[in-house]
Design an enzyme around this catalytic site. Structure first.
Site, PDB file in Angstrom:
ATOM      1  N   GLY A 158      -6.490 -13.382   7.786  1.00 36.62           N
ATOM      2  CA  GLY A 158      -6.430 -12.823   9.132  1.00 36.62           C
ATOM      3  C   GLY A 158      -5.570 -11.576   9.129  1.00 36.62           C
ATOM      4  O   GLY A 158      -4.895 -11.285   8.132  1.00 36.62           O
ATOM      5  N   LYS A 159      -5.614 -10.838  10.178  1.00 35.44           N
ATOM      6  CA  LYS A 159      -4.717  -9.675  10.292  1.00 35.44           C
ATOM      7  C   LYS A 159      -4.618  -9.288  11.748  1.00 35.44           C
ATOM      8  O   LYS A 159      -5.555  -9.492  12.524  1.00 35.44           O
ATOM      9  CB  LYS A 159      -5.298  -8.491   9.504  1.00 35.44           C
ATOM     10  CG  LYS A 159      -4.271  -7.426   9.193  1.00 35.44           C
ATOM     11  CD  LYS A 159      -3.481  -7.836   7.980  1.00 35.44           C
ATOM     12  CE  LYS A 159      -2.598  -6.755   7.440  1.00 35.44           C
ATOM     13  NZ  LYS A 159      -2.211  -7.056   6.058  1.00 35.44           N
TER      14      LYS A 159
END
Ligand code: GLU
Length: 426
Positions: free
Chosen positions: A115-116
């Site tokens: 994720g980011k």
């Protein structure tokens, strides 16, 4: 380049970072023979969230910031990845960085997906109070996305342990409890891990030594240039120099310094600490142009600042024989073949900078256990984990007769494919 994503036409702009991820994914998928059923899952991020964050600024006016979080994959575990504060943060960038986290965690053999997140802002122009309110607004807005077993943020460009402490505080208030494992990269003493701050730079050093060993080169006889003097570049430069590598060029967004005899890195760090965190005015060498660092006459190049700095033109002029990517995405996809044809060994980002997320994982394990390790214990585990990841990538590159970059993607794809197949579908 693939056309098989479900991304809308407006997102398909030519130099998209996500396209650069897909280009590498497609190459690796073809060489490895990845099943199309797995490829199609990886081409489409699982969840993309965009939030508006109204924040009271110090001047008494409300400013609305754009916040993003993309969960690319949770196939191998909860999504993991940093939060970036910068003006160029946008859907495409966050999406690309989230996909890189999926591959990075798989290469590092961590039980995580990718994720980011990010906020479009210029943290250098904001007060500490404004940054705290912004960070807490972001956390509250995304409180149902984050979670110690769901999605676990960490620092990235423009954020540090300070922001992570604010995130854990806001999250704890929403859920009325104590959840240190909701975020990693926290300050030591607030559930943070020893060795986390230096981990990414340390991983760059371990990856550099592993590559030099394969190349049969003595570290004490080589020179290096390190672009970036933030958390990653600074620690990489320091640890490389401790290993006897002569670091002849360093630089940040304010200046670039060259010294053929080797720069005194500890002196540069001290200078930056006393001068607002930047190198401007440091006299440990001569000032050169920022672009000259990448093509400097050194053996090792460590791009540890921004993405897309090694363009086709830069690649054609690089003199280093080894590139170790401390930053995420420093090389544009189109430059890969130029570096390969020149025989330059590239330790790719998803391997080279995975030391950070590896120690993030150790932090999360310590949070879950409620028992904390010494710096030495963390470093020993980190170094052996990095060496093992390097070995897997190297072996896959050899087996499939490809670059280390594609070898790293193949290493990740093998694990992800097993995960997808074992879990089944509905
Ligand atoms: N932002 C870092 C990265 O890109 C660390 C991520 C993490 O520790 O979760 O790898």
């Amino acid at each position: 380049m693939t056309t098989k994503t479900n991304a809308s036409a407006t997102e398909q702009h030519e130099s998209s970072m996500f396209d650069a991820v897909l280009a590498r994914l497609d190459t690796a998928a073809k060489i490895y023979g990845l099943s199309e059923d797995v490829a199609v899952v990886l081409r489409n991020p699982l969840k993309q969230v965009k939030v508006s964050l109204p924040v009271m600024m110090d001047n008494g006016k409300i400013q609305v910031f754009e916040g993003f979080r993309t969960i690319h994959s949770t196939i191998l575990g909860p999504s993991k990845g940093g939060i970036r504060y910068a003006m160029d943060v946008c859907d495409d960038e966050v999406k690309a960085l989230s996909a890189w986290m999926t591959f990075k965690c798989a290469v590092a053999n961590l039980p995580y997906g990718g994720g980011k997140g990010g906020i479009k802002c210029d943290p250098r122009k904001m007060s500490i109070g404004e940054l705290e309110r912004l960070t807490k607004a972001y956390t509250t807005a995304l409180a149902d996305v984050f979670g110690p077993d769901k999605d676990i943020p960490a620092p990235d460009m423009g954020t540090s342990a300070r922001e992570m402490a604010w995130i854990v505080d806001a999250y704890n208030k929403v859920y009325r409890g104590n959840f240190p494992g909701v975020v990693t990269g926290k300050p030591v003493g607030l559930g943070g891990s020893m060795g986390r701050e230096t981990a990414t730079g340390r991983g760059v050093m371990v990856a550099t030594l592993a590559a030099l060993k394969k190349m049969d080169i003595d570290p004490k006889k080589v020179t290096a240039a390190v672009q970036g003097f933030g958390n990653v570049g600074l620690n990489a430069a320091l640890l490389l120099s401790v290993q006897g590598i002569r670091v002849c060029a360093i630089g940040d967004h304010t200046t670039t310094i060259w010294n053929e005899k080797g720069i005194h890195i500890q002196g540069a760090i001290r200078y930056a600490k006393e001068n607002g965190g930047v190198l401007k005015g440091f006299t440990g060498g001569v000032e050169i142009k920022n672009t000259e660092l990448l093509t400097a006459n050194v053996d090792i190049l460590v791009p540890a600042a921004l993405q897309n700095v090694i363009t086709e033109e830069v690649a054609a002029n690089i003199k280093a024989k080894l590139i170790v990517e401390g930053a995420n995405g420093p090389t544009v996809a189109e430059a890969d073949h130029i570096l390969q044809e020149k025989g330059i060994i590239v330790v790719p980002d998803i391997l080279a900078n995975s030391g950070g997320v590896t120690v993030s994982y150790f932090e999360w394990v310590q949070n879950n256990y409620g028992h904390y390790w010494t710096e030495e214990e963390v470093n020993i585990k980190h170094d052996s984990s990095m060496r093992e990841a390097f070995e897997h990538v190297w072996n896959n590159a050899q087996q499939y007769k490809t670059s280390l970059r594609i070898g790293a993607y193949i290493t990740a794809l093998k694990k992800i494919e097993l995960g997808v197949k074992a879990k089944g579908n509905y």
